[in-house]
Design a protein around this motif. Structure first.
Motif, PDB file in Angstrom:
ATOM      1  N   ALA A   1       0.831  -1.209   0.000  1.00  0.00           N
ATOM      2  CA  ALA A   1       0.000   0.000   0.000  1.00  0.00           C
ATOM      3  C   ALA A   1       0.864   1.256   0.000  1.00  0.00           C
ATOM      4  O   ALA A   1       0.581   2.228  -0.720  1.00  0.00           O
ATOM      5  N   LEU A   2       1.935   1.257   0.787  1.00  0.00           N
ATOM      6  CA  LEU A   2       2.806   2.431   0.832  1.00  0.00           C
ATOM      7  C   LEU A   2       3.593   2.590  -0.459  1.00  0.00           C
ATOM      8  O   LEU A   2       3.839   3.729  -0.909  1.00  0.00           O
ATOM      9  N   ALA A   3       4.001   1.485  -1.075  1.00  0.00           N
ATOM     10  CA  ALA A   3       4.678   1.587  -2.372  1.00  0.00           C
ATOM     11  C   ALA A   3       3.745   2.195  -3.414  1.00  0.00           C
ATOM     12  O   ALA A   3       4.157   3.032  -4.231  1.00  0.00           O
ATOM     13  N   ALA A   4       2.468   1.785  -3.387  1.00  0.00           N
ATOM     14  CA  ALA A   4       1.488   2.385  -4.300  1.00  0.00           C
ATOM     15  C   ALA A   4       1.309   3.864  -3.999  1.00  0.00           C
ATOM     16  O   ALA A   4       1.168   4.695  -4.914  1.00  0.00           O
ATOM     17  N   ALA A   5       1.327   4.231  -2.707  1.00  0.00           N
ATOM     18  CA  ALA A   5       1.191   5.641  -2.332  1.00  0.00           C
ATOM     19  C   ALA A   5       2.371   6.469  -2.835  1.00  0.00           C
ATOM     20  O   ALA A   5       2.204   7.622  -3.251  1.00  0.00           O
ATOM     21  N   VAL A   6       3.578   5.896  -2.792  1.00  0.00           N
ATOM     22  CA  VAL A   6       4.754   6.595  -3.319  1.00  0.00           C
ATOM     23  C   VAL A   6       4.559   6.927  -4.796  1.00  0.00           C
ATOM     24  O   VAL A   6       4.884   8.038  -5.252  1.00  0.00           O
ATOM     25  N   LEU A   7       4.012   5.978  -5.549  1.00  0.00           N
ATOM     26  CA  LEU A   7       3.753   6.217  -6.970  1.00  0.00           C
ATOM     27  C   LEU A   7       2.623   7.227  -7.169  1.00  0.00           C
ATOM     28  O   LEU A   7       2.729   8.147  -7.996  1.00  0.00           O
ATOM     29  N   LEU A   8       1.551   7.083  -6.384  1.00  0.00           N
ATOM     30  CA  LEU A   8       0.408   7.983  -6.537  1.00  0.00           C
ATOM     31  C   LEU A   8       0.767   9.419  -6.157  1.00  0.00           C
ATOM     32  O   LEU A   8       0.263  10.366  -6.763  1.00  0.00           O
ATOM     33  N   LEU A   9       1.625   9.595  -5.175  1.00  0.00           N
ATOM     34  CA  LEU A   9       2.050  10.949  -4.807  1.00  0.00           C
ATOM     35  C   LEU A   9       2.788  11.626  -5.960  1.00  0.00           C
ATOM     36  O   LEU A   9       2.786  12.858  -6.071  1.00  0.00           O
ATOM     37  N   GLY A  10       3.431  10.828  -6.803  1.00  0.00           N
ATOM     38  CA  GLY A  10       4.053  11.388  -7.991  1.00  0.00           C
ATOM     39  C   GLY A  10       3.042  11.691  -9.072  1.00  0.00           C
ATOM     40  O   GLY A  10       3.004  12.794  -9.632  1.00  0.00           O
ATOM     41  N   LEU A  11       2.176  10.720  -9.366  1.00  0.00           N
ATOM     42  CA  LEU A  11       1.200  10.892 -10.440  1.00  0.00           C
ATOM     43  C   LEU A  11       0.173  11.968 -10.117  1.00  0.00           C
ATOM     44  O   LEU A  11      -0.337  12.643 -11.020  1.00  0.00           O
ATOM     45  N   LEU A  12      -0.149  12.143  -8.837  1.00  0.00           N
ATOM     46  CA  LEU A  12      -1.180  13.102  -8.429  1.00  0.00           C
ATOM     47  C   LEU A  12      -0.586  14.353  -7.801  1.00  0.00           C
ATOM     48  O   LEU A  12      -1.284  15.071  -7.073  1.00  0.00           O
ATOM     49  N   ASN A  13       0.681  14.630  -8.072  1.00  0.00           N
ATOM     50  CA  ASN A  13       1.287  15.793  -7.429  1.00  0.00           C
ATOM     51  C   ASN A  13       0.599  17.094  -7.835  1.00  0.00           C
ATOM     52  O   ASN A  13       0.486  18.020  -7.029  1.00  0.00           O
ATOM     53  N   GLY A  14       0.101  17.169  -9.075  1.00  0.00           N
ATOM     54  CA  GLY A  14      -0.592  18.377  -9.530  1.00  0.00           C
ATOM     55  C   GLY A  14      -1.837  18.667  -8.712  1.00  0.00           C
ATOM     56  O   GLY A  14      -1.992  19.775  -8.162  1.00  0.00           O
ATOM     57  N   PRO A  15      -2.790  17.708  -8.596  1.00  0.00           N
ATOM     58  CA  PRO A  15      -3.973  17.942  -7.758  1.00  0.00           C
ATOM     59  C   PRO A  15      -3.637  18.216  -6.297  1.00  0.00           C
ATOM     60  O   PRO A  15      -4.330  19.004  -5.640  1.00  0.00           O
ATOM     61  N   ILE A  16      -2.601  17.569  -5.771  1.00  0.00           N
ATOM     62  CA  ILE A  16      -2.223  17.823  -4.378  1.00  0.00           C
ATOM     63  C   ILE A  16      -1.775  19.266  -4.204  1.00  0.00           C
ATOM     64  O   ILE A  16      -2.184  19.962  -3.262  1.00  0.00           O
ATOM     65  N   VAL A  17      -0.948  19.748  -5.117  1.00  0.00           N
ATOM     66  CA  VAL A  17      -0.453  21.122  -5.019  1.00  0.00           C
ATOM     67  C   VAL A  17      -1.588  22.120  -5.214  1.00  0.00           C
ATOM     68  O   VAL A  17      -1.751  23.070  -4.424  1.00  0.00           O
ATOM     69  N   SER A  18      -2.408  21.918  -6.234  1.00  0.00           N
ATOM     70  CA  SER A  18      -3.480  22.879  -6.513  1.00  0.00           C
ATOM     71  C   SER A  18      -4.600  22.818  -5.473  1.00  0.00           C
ATOM     72  O   SER A  18      -5.206  23.837  -5.154  1.00  0.00           O
ATOM     73  N   GLY A  19      -4.867  21.612  -4.930  1.00  0.00           N
ATOM     74  CA  GLY A  19      -5.971  21.476  -3.995  1.00  0.00           C
ATOM     75  C   GLY A  19      -5.619  21.816  -2.568  1.00  0.00           C
ATOM     76  O   GLY A  19      -6.429  22.425  -1.849  1.00  0.00           O
ATOM     77  N   PHE A  20      -4.392  21.456  -2.121  1.00  0.00           N
ATOM     78  CA  PHE A  20      -4.056  21.605  -0.715  1.00  0.00           C
ATOM     79  C   PHE A  20      -3.033  22.698  -0.428  1.00  0.00           C
ATOM     80  O   PHE A  20      -3.042  23.267   0.675  1.00  0.00           O
ATOM     81  N   LEU A  21      -2.139  22.982  -1.364  1.00  0.00           N
ATOM     82  CA  LEU A  21      -1.055  23.908  -1.068  1.00  0.00           C
ATOM     83  C   LEU A  21      -1.291  25.315  -1.606  1.00  0.00           C
ATOM     84  O   LEU A  21      -1.105  26.300  -0.874  1.00  0.00           O
ATOM     85  N   GLU A  22      -1.682  25.435  -2.855  1.00  0.00           N
ATOM     86  CA  GLU A  22      -1.866  26.768  -3.430  1.00  0.00           C
ATOM     87  C   GLU A  22      -2.887  27.621  -2.683  1.00  0.00           C
ATOM     88  O   GLU A  22      -2.686  28.834  -2.532  1.00  0.00           O
ATOM     89  N   PRO A  23      -4.012  27.046  -2.176  1.00  0.00           N
ATOM     90  CA  PRO A  23      -4.982  27.900  -1.468  1.00  0.00           C
ATOM     91  C   PRO A  23      -4.450  28.521  -0.181  1.00  0.00           C
ATOM     92  O   PRO A  23      -5.027  29.496   0.310  1.00  0.00           O
ATOM     93  N   VAL A  24      -3.383  27.972   0.387  1.00  0.00           N
ATOM     94  CA  VAL A  24      -2.927  28.488   1.682  1.00  0.00           C
ATOM     95  C   VAL A  24      -1.508  29.053   1.637  1.00  0.00           C
ATOM     96  O   VAL A  24      -0.964  29.400   2.688  1.00  0.00           O
ATOM     97  N   LEU A  25      -0.889  29.149   0.465  1.00  0.00           N
ATOM     98  CA  LEU A  25       0.437  29.745   0.403  1.00  0.00           C
ATOM     99  C   LEU A  25       0.376  31.156   0.972  1.00  0.00           C
ATOM    100  O   LEU A  25      -0.450  31.974   0.561  1.00  0.00           O
ATOM    101  N   PRO A  26       1.215  31.461   1.956  1.00  0.00           N
ATOM    102  CA  PRO A  26       1.108  32.757   2.647  1.00  0.00           C
ATOM    103  C   PRO A  26       1.395  33.937   1.737  1.00  0.00           C
ATOM    104  O   PRO A  26       2.229  33.858   0.828  1.00  0.00           O
ATOM    105  N   GLN A  27       0.683  35.023   1.998  1.00  0.00           N
ATOM    106  CA  GLN A  27       0.932  36.258   1.263  1.00  0.00           C
ATOM    107  C   GLN A  27       2.304  36.815   1.655  1.00  0.00           C
ATOM    108  O   GLN A  27       2.748  36.689   2.785  1.00  0.00           O
ATOM    109  N   GLY A  28       2.981  37.402   0.712  1.00  0.00           N
ATOM    110  CA  GLY A  28       4.266  38.014   1.005  1.00  0.00           C
ATOM    111  C   GLY A  28       5.449  37.211   0.540  1.00  0.00           C
ATOM    112  O   GLY A  28       6.575  37.705   0.569  1.00  0.00           O
ATOM    113  N   LEU A  29       5.218  35.958   0.120  1.00  0.00           N
ATOM    114  CA  LEU A  29       6.309  35.174  -0.451  1.00  0.00           C
ATOM    115  C   LEU A  29       6.498  35.570  -1.903  1.00  0.00           C
ATOM    116  O   LEU A  29       5.524  35.785  -2.635  1.00  0.00           O
ATOM    117  N   SER A  30       7.737  35.657  -2.344  1.00  0.00           N
ATOM    118  CA  SER A  30       7.996  35.946  -3.753  1.00  0.00           C
ATOM    119  C   SER A  30       7.498  34.796  -4.602  1.00  0.00           C
ATOM    120  O   SER A  30       7.582  33.635  -4.210  1.00  0.00           O
TER     121      SER A  30
END
Length: 530
Positions: free
Chosen positions: A500-529
């Motif tokens: 299961a964890l080996a599959a997760a390692v692969l999925l974290l690569g294949l789904l890195n775009g949705p992870i970044v756009s869904g979880f990280l971009e909405p909360v990136l702090p203001q003031g960072l270049s």
């Protein structure tokens, strides 16, 4: 920011806490009933984390006020997009290692499974509470819960585990003291410890020496807790001598929540300009992270013990996370958080694979793994997948987090950091290639009984496992013909979490775009270049 009131934050944290108090009673009544209660609590907490992540993506951040008292008078739990990602990660890793732990604990810790499960649940309470809380002092409380339980879990290992745990305790206590001093300094000038209130009050106090000293104490305390070079001395021995399941869960959670706390306070409680311009701590963090990446990798190459090699590799990988914080631009910080997530899964997977090898063969020296892939093909394949991700090969998760860090270095024109990221990846290739060489190169396979006195050495160990209430068959214990020749994988309850964890390692690569756009971009702090 509109907050949705929900009970999910408290369910995630309180479920393992309540279960930890019930478990000793259940174990006293019927020892074999302890594991289902333990696993059920982990599953419920993980399910609540997934539900919270879905709710955050659909409706926005979730809040829960303890006792119905609104902050700042009461203690609040808050799950935003970043916290939702981390809670899903932590509870998922806790569940995976929990499934793996049953057979491993019966073998390595006979007759101590109920105390192990109890302390494990308290550890999960601590790490999830650190992420869910919105109060600086409450963060300290959960930090201490996670730390004390980590010390206890490490200390029950074999050999020099007690010495390693004592060193861990001493340095961890120093780190906690630094954090508590930081809390005291901030409260003395701000009059509040609620993170949202601090974020509003602190900008007017940035010139205060008390604020600056408090922030410096905070950074040093978190550096110790996450084992950032050069205050990393507790980590190698703790990971190497702890029981297999403990190495996996501690490596996957404790340093990660410390890194999360560093990111949360540095960029969300304080404004980015404070740590970047007014009190330039990020510059020091960048240098420390870069040094850790290289020296941690060099020290990993020098190791002959598999678990100790993985431990020094963790020192290097913490360097990647801190380097992204130090570069302090949006792309690099994205890479830092993404690498935090990836490393938790990758390193948990690697330590579980090492635990499965130890369970079946008793071997932990790298040279003893010669041609083990013939006998444990699935375990070897899982180790290879996690190793490729750690090196940074596509399409695995580690490639994309390193790519964000490289792009962040280019955007910030940090050419030395760029070169060191590449150098560290080459060094990672060197120490993982050495292990893979032994796994797949033909030669004499290690004995199923392991080295003299090893964990799988003969009837004494298996008898003690049986006395502990285990229900292992002869094949599970490693004394069946299949364990002596031919394919002899670890039992399915241990192999399933690995896959299961080996599959997760692969999925974290294949789904890195949705992870970044869904979880990280909405909360990136203001003031960072950007």
């Amino acid at each position: 920011m509109t907050l949705q009131q929900s009970a999910l934050p408290i369910v995630i944290v309180a479920t393992p806490l309540v279960a930890s108090f019930l478990l000793p009673l259940v174990g006293w009544w019927r020892r074999e009933a302890a594991y289902p209660v333990f696993l059920g609590a982990l599953a419920l907490s993980a399910g609540a984390s997934v539900a919270a992540a879905q709710a955050v993506l659909a409706e926005g951040p979730l809040a829960y006020h303890l006792g119905g008292w609104a902050p700042p008078w009461g203690i609040a739990f808050l799950i935003d997009h970043l916290a939702a990602l981390l809670l899903t990660l932590l509870s998922g890793m806790g569940l995976a290692v929990g499934v793996f732990s049953k057979r491993s604990v019966l073998r390595e810790l006979p007759e101590r499974e109920v105390p192990f499960y109890t302390v494990y649940l308290l550890l999960m309470t601590g790490v999830t509470g650190m992420v869910a809380t919105a109060d600086m002092f409450n963060l300290y409380v959960f930090l201490e819960i996670a730390s004390l339980t980590s010390y206890a879990l490490v200390s029950i290992g074999s050999g020099r585990a007690v010495v390693a745990a004592f060193r861990y305790l001493v340095l961890g206590t120093v780190g906690a003291a630094f954090y508590l001093l930081a809390v005291g300094y901030l409260y003395s000038v701000a009059g509040t410890l609620n993170m949202a209130d601090l974020a509003e009050v602190l900008p007017a106090l940035y010139e205060s020496n008390a604020v600056r000293v408090g922030f410096a104490f905070f950074v040093v305390g978190m550096a110790i807790k996450m084992a950032l070079f050069p205050v990393h001395a507790w980590l190698p021995a703790a990971y190497a001598h702890a029981p297999s399941a403990v190495s996996a869960i501690v490596a996957a959670t404790t340093t990660k929540v410390a890194a999360y706390a560093l990111i949360r306070v540095t960029f969300f409680v304080f404004e980015p300009r404070f740590a970047v311009e007014l009190f330039p701590v990020t510059a020091l963090l960048g240098v420390a992270g870069a040094v850790a990446m290289v020296l941690g990798s060099v020290l990993a190459i020098a190791q002959t013990d598999l678990k100790r090699m993985l431990a020094y590799s963790s020192v290097a990988q913490v360097g990647y996370i801190v380097l992204g914080v130090g570069m302090a631009n949006a792309t690099a910080l994205t890479g830092s958080v993404l690498h935090l997530v990836n490393h938790s899964v990758m390193k948990g997977c690697l330590f579980l694979a090492a635990g499965a090898i130890l369970y079946r063969t008793g071997c932990r020296e790298i040279v003893q793994l010669r041609h083990l892939a013939r006998r444990m093909p699935w375990t070897a394949a899982v180790f290879s997948v996690a190793a490729f991700s750690m090196i940074g090969l596509p399409p695995f998760g580690g490639f994309f987090s390193k790519m964000y860090l490289i792009l962040g270095a280019i955007e910030g024109e940090q050419w030395v950091f760029l070169a060191l990221i590449l150098l560290s990846s080459v060094l990672a290739l060197a120490y993982f290639a050495n292990v893979l060489r032994y796994l797949y190169v033909p030669g004499e396979a290690p004995s199923a009984a392991g080295p003299a006195g090893g964990p799988a050495a003969g009837p004494a160990t298996t008898a003690s496992a049986a006395a502990a209430g285990g229900d292992e068959s002869a094949d599970d214990r490693g004394d069946a013909p299949a364990a002596r020749e031919g394919v002899a994988e670890a039992p399915l309850p241990m192999l399933a979490p690995l896959l299961a964890l080996a599959a997760a390692v692969l999925l974290l690569g294949l789904l890195n775009g949705p992870i970044v756009s869904g979880f990280l971009e909405p909360v990136l702090p203001q003031g960072l270049s950007r």
